[in-house]
Design a protein around this motif. Sequence first.
Motif, short mmCIF file in Angstrom:
data_model
loop_
_atom_site.label_atom_id
_atom_site.label_comp_id
_atom_site.label_asym_id
_atom_site.label_seq_id
_atom_site.Cartn_x
_atom_site.Cartn_y
_atom_site.Cartn_z
N CYS A 1 0.86 -1.18 0.00
CA CYS A 1 0.00 0.00 0.00
C CYS A 1 0.90 1.23 0.00
CB CYS A 1 -0.89 -0.03 1.25
SG CYS A 1 -2.09 1.31 1.35
N ILE A 2 0.68 2.13 -0.95
CA ILE A 2 1.48 3.35 -1.03
C ILE A 2 1.01 4.30 0.07
CG2 ILE A 2 2.17 5.30 -2.48
CD1 ILE A 2 3.06 2.51 -3.54
N GLY A 3 1.89 4.61 0.99
CA GLY A 3 1.54 5.45 2.14
C GLY A 3 0.98 4.60 3.27
N GLY A 4 0.73 5.23 4.39
CA GLY A 4 0.14 4.52 5.52
C GLY A 4 1.11 4.22 6.64
N ALA A 5 2.37 4.60 6.47
CA ALA A 5 3.35 4.42 7.54
C ALA A 5 4.07 5.74 7.78
CB ALA A 5 4.35 3.32 7.18
N ASP A 6 4.39 5.99 9.03
CA ASP A 6 5.09 7.22 9.44
C ASP A 6 4.54 8.46 8.74
OD1 ASP A 6 6.58 5.96 11.31
OD2 ASP A 6 8.50 6.22 10.32
N ILE A 7 3.29 8.74 9.04
CA ILE A 7 2.55 9.88 8.50
C ILE A 7 2.66 9.92 6.97
CG2 ILE A 7 2.06 12.34 8.74
CD1 ILE A 7 3.40 12.21 11.47
N ASN A 8 2.41 8.74 6.40
CA ASN A 8 2.31 8.54 4.95
C ASN A 8 3.60 8.75 4.17
OD1 ASN A 8 -0.40 7.84 5.22
ND2 ASN A 8 -0.99 9.97 5.22
N ARG A 9 4.73 8.86 4.85
CA ARG A 9 5.99 8.92 4.12
C ARG A 9 6.46 7.52 3.75
NH1 ARG A 9 7.67 12.52 8.48
NH2 ARG A 9 8.69 10.66 9.21
N GLY A 10 5.94 6.52 4.48
CA GLY A 10 6.35 5.15 4.22
C GLY A 10 5.19 4.31 3.72
N ASN A 11 5.50 3.15 3.22
CA ASN A 11 4.51 2.25 2.68
C ASN A 11 4.22 1.11 3.65
OD1 ASN A 11 4.51 3.82 0.36
ND2 ASN A 11 6.11 2.59 -0.60
#
Length: 137
Positions: A119-129
Motif C-alpha cells: 500500500c502506497i503510504g500509511g506508515a510514518d505519516i504517509n511517508r512510508g509504505n
Amino acid sequence: MHYSFPLIALATIISASPLPANTNVNPKAITSTKCTAKQVTINSHDINVALLSICGGIAGKIEQCQGNPTNTTGASGGAFLSLEAATPGQTIDITKGRWEGCMRAARAVCGDSPFTSTCIGGADINRGNVNFSLAAQ
C-alpha cells in the motif's frame, strides 16, 4: 397546488439515506501485487470483517490505526490479513480510507484469492509504505 412540501419531504428522505461505501478502485494505490493462490477463494464477508479488524479494530468511528504498531493483523472466518511497515523502524498509521482503497485495488487484481501487495503510504505519516497480505486460514 403548492409543491414545496413534497420537495422538502423528498430532500429530507434523500439526505437521511446513508451514503454508499466508496467503491472506486485506484490501481496507483498499490504496488508489487502478486496473487499467491488463484485457485483458492476466500469468503468476501470474512475478508471485509478482517479488513476492519486490523490495528485492534478500525470499524465504526475509529478512522486511523492507533498505537503506532510496526505490524498488525486482522482475521475473520477464513480470511487472515497481515500488515507491516515496509521500512524497518517505521510504524503503521494507515487511515481507514487509505486501507480500504488499497484492499479494493489489490482485490481488483486478485479477486478474493490470497495475495501480497504494498500500500502506497500509511506508515510514518504517509511517508512510508505498508506491505500487506491476504491468506486463507
